[in-house]
Design a protein around this motif. Sequence first.
Motif, short mmCIF file in Angstrom:
data_model
loop_
_atom_site.label_atom_id
_atom_site.label_comp_id
_atom_site.label_asym_id
_atom_site.label_seq_id
_atom_site.Cartn_x
_atom_site.Cartn_y
_atom_site.Cartn_z
N MET A 113 0.86 -1.19 0.00
CA MET A 113 0.00 0.00 0.00
C MET A 113 0.90 1.24 0.00
O MET A 113 1.85 1.34 0.76
N ASN A 114 0.58 2.19 -0.89
CA ASN A 114 1.35 3.42 -0.99
C ASN A 114 1.01 4.33 0.20
O ASN A 114 -0.14 4.67 0.43
N ALA A 115 2.07 4.77 0.91
CA ALA A 115 1.82 5.59 2.11
C ALA A 115 1.23 6.94 1.76
O ALA A 115 0.65 7.61 2.60
N TRP A 116 1.40 7.41 0.51
CA TRP A 116 0.93 8.75 0.15
C TRP A 116 -0.42 8.73 -0.58
O TRP A 116 -0.90 9.73 -1.00
N SER A 117 -0.95 7.52 -0.76
CA SER A 117 -2.12 7.41 -1.62
C SER A 117 -3.44 7.39 -0.86
O SER A 117 -4.48 7.37 -1.48
N LEU A 134 13.38 5.03 0.80
CA LEU A 134 11.93 5.14 0.68
C LEU A 134 11.47 4.71 -0.71
O LEU A 134 10.45 4.03 -0.87
N ARG A 135 12.25 5.14 -1.70
CA ARG A 135 11.88 4.76 -3.06
C ARG A 135 11.93 3.23 -3.22
O ARG A 135 11.06 2.63 -3.85
N SER A 136 12.94 2.59 -2.64
CA SER A 136 13.04 1.13 -2.72
C SER A 136 11.88 0.47 -1.98
O SER A 136 11.29 -0.51 -2.46
N TRP A 137 11.55 1.02 -0.85
CA TRP A 137 10.42 0.47 -0.09
C TRP A 137 9.11 0.61 -0.86
O TRP A 137 8.28 -0.30 -0.88
N GLU A 138 8.93 1.78 -1.50
CA GLU A 138 7.72 1.97 -2.31
C GLU A 138 7.65 0.97 -3.46
O GLU A 138 6.58 0.48 -3.80
N ALA A 139 8.83 0.66 -4.07
CA ALA A 139 8.83 -0.33 -5.15
C ALA A 139 8.42 -1.70 -4.63
O ALA A 139 7.67 -2.44 -5.28
N GLY A 153 7.44 1.57 7.29
CA GLY A 153 8.56 1.60 6.39
C GLY A 153 9.56 2.65 6.81
O GLY A 153 9.72 2.97 7.99
N PRO A 154 10.32 3.26 5.89
CA PRO A 154 11.35 4.25 6.23
C PRO A 154 10.81 5.45 6.97
O PRO A 154 11.53 6.11 7.72
N LEU A 155 9.53 5.79 6.77
CA LEU A 155 8.95 6.95 7.45
C LEU A 155 8.22 6.58 8.75
O LEU A 155 7.50 7.39 9.32
#
Length: 810
Positions: free
Chosen positions: A1-5, A123-128, A14-16
């Motif tokens: 799940m995207n944290a910003w969506s 964060l980008r890796s986690w989002e992927a 995740g990282p945040l």
Amino acid sequence: MNAWSEAETVDLRGPLDVTSAATVLLDSESVVIGWSEAAEDLFGYEPREILGRPLETLIVGRTAQVQPFIELLDRPVSAACRSEASVARHRDGHRIELATTICSLAGPDGAPQIMVAAPLEPLRSWEAHQAMLRGLATQSPIGLGIYDTDLRLTWINAKYQSEIDRKFSEYAGKRVNELYDGGEVISEGHPPRLEDVMQSVIDTGEPVFGLLYEARPPADPEHDHVWSCAYYRLTDADGHVIGVCEDALDITERYRAQQRLALTVRAGVRIGTTLDMITTCREIAEVAIPAFADSVAVDLVEGVLEGEEPRLHGETQSLIRVVERFGTPYAHAGSEDAPSAGPYPVEYETGSPQMTSLVSRKAVTLDGGRRAETDEGEETGAHSTLAVPLRARGTTMGLVTFLRSDNPAPFENEELALANELATRTALSIDNARRYTRERASALTLQRNLLPRGLPEQSAVDVAHRYLPSDIGLGVGGDWFDVIALSGTRVGMVVGDVVGHGVNAAATMGRLRTTVRALARLDLSPDELLSRLDDLVLQGAEDQEAGAVPATDEGLGVACLYAVYDPVSRKCTAARAGHPPAASVDPEGNFKLLDIPPGPPLGVGGLPFESMEIELPEGSLLALFTGGLVQDRDRDIDTGVAKLKGVLTDRESTLEELCDRALSELQPDGPATDDAALLLARTHELGADQVIGWELDAEPSSVSRARTLVLDQLAEWDLDELGFSTELVVSELVTNAVRHAVGPVYLRLIRDRSLHCEVSDKGHTSPNLRHSATDDEGGRGLFIVAQMVQRWGTRYTPTGKTIWTEQALP
């Protein structure tokens, strides 16, 4: 799940996650009033160095890297939060790309804020990773399912749900055999039940990959599907087994294509292994059942089985059912127990798939039509029919009908190409077999016309013979034998071996046999006969080189043995050309090979041919045979001759029995690699009361004496009816001998199946038969003789010649 969506909540995992990300507390003026250890590690400032300083001390701008990701962060998370991709300055001066989320703690403006920051790359890796997991759950073409340790379904992705085609709540907690109808593992080396495979994975921890599973999914219960599956065990953070995960990719189309390809390859290997049409028709049924069809019927146009050219007559075509097979395939199409319902005539109605296929020359399918029946009238239960014409080289030779009953799937368009491929391979093999059948019939006819149909009646020998060609299917080879009646009650016997097999070898054999008979009628000695035969073969080879006749090698290297037996003298004269010697067995059972001087094969040239002469006691057995009888790849000639000796020394058996025993001993497995011919002759001697001869002086008075001697002997033999003609013959022949020859004249009479009259002298000049003119004073005597006897001729000897005549007995 995207944290910003998410529009309503903030996902800080995740990282945040606040438990791991850098956390900074800001007042309403964005001044740092709180500092975490993670913030100290990220920015390099200790709390005493940063507290009370504005946020701009840390955040110096926005990043320009990875624009799509920046746009994603720029979307507001909620009314009280915003996210950004920023650039920060570390205490030592280097720049850091960050992802930040700033939220108001109380909500209204002027309230304190909290900022969570993390490096942008992690964060980008986690989002992927999150996107990948989301894709597996919602977009993946691979069906994913999780089963607990009791093998009950606990979670599935969207692909899996599309195959079930029901709400998850309706089948959650069910086992796999409750979800799929008639499922079975079709990969070799695995249990047939999928639950056993999954249990093994849970028990051993060994994953399974590439397992093929066939079943009917609930979303498509009418058709079988095939999945390529992988199974691996799931454990929690403490290593406890919590279940098994299933990855399943539907490969039905690819699997069917591979099966069709494999069937095509198998057809190329299994169809057309023989030149027998019925076996070929059985082979297509063997290949097609059960992989392609549940039943197969093969019909041929009338006349094809006999090798004739097939001819279609519109929709009134007569067909012959050759093969009809229902159920499982046979182990071997060529075996004797391979079932076949044909051949018998069949008829199809106009408009039926079969007749439509024949007329249109195309494959025709019928689904849900009238069910097919066996010849006993029982329904086969077939629901789908595919009729394909058997066409090769522009000719339709029949059709093959594929039926499906157990397989619920109808024949589809993709399978028409496979059916046409099977039919084409079968048709080509059938056409080859048809042409072979036609050629075989022609070759057999040729052989029957060329080999002796019956041996001549004569008193010199009793004969028996056998001929076994190596090409048992064609029935034609190059070996031959013959028995030729000669003058003076003698008999000529010949065996020969032509190189090669088939029609060309048989034709060459026929030419040579005819030539030998013609030369034998000239009463040539065996060595002279072979010399003249050798000249003819060499002349034929020269004509081939010059292009005067079609090229063929069968005449070169021919082996031949020719022997002449005289029942009066009991002498046998023989010569051979590249051929094994003859054998004799005397009345006491003593076996020996005759010491006939070897000569080169015909057409090779080199050494001259020589004859040998041997006197045989009455009742001796003479055996002439070709090399194929006593020698093959696994046996030398000495071993074969030893076996032949064991057979021929049996004095109690008849000639026919000896021939049969010789073949059974020397060719126990049937035809070998070469043809085999055997000619046995039991010799006889003419009695003293059948032969009489006189030596006459070469003077005119001997003519009158010869007439008197002949008339007296004929009276003693009760052949007075032949007195006038014989007196005339003797008078003319003795007169010619006295007038034209030198030395004594020898007169001989032989009473056998006919009356033989012979006049011998020392001369070598043969009298010529001619037609005298009306004013000639002589020259009519030999013409008159020729009119009064059946046959006459000249036989040359080392010391002169013999003029002989034959008359039929009254």
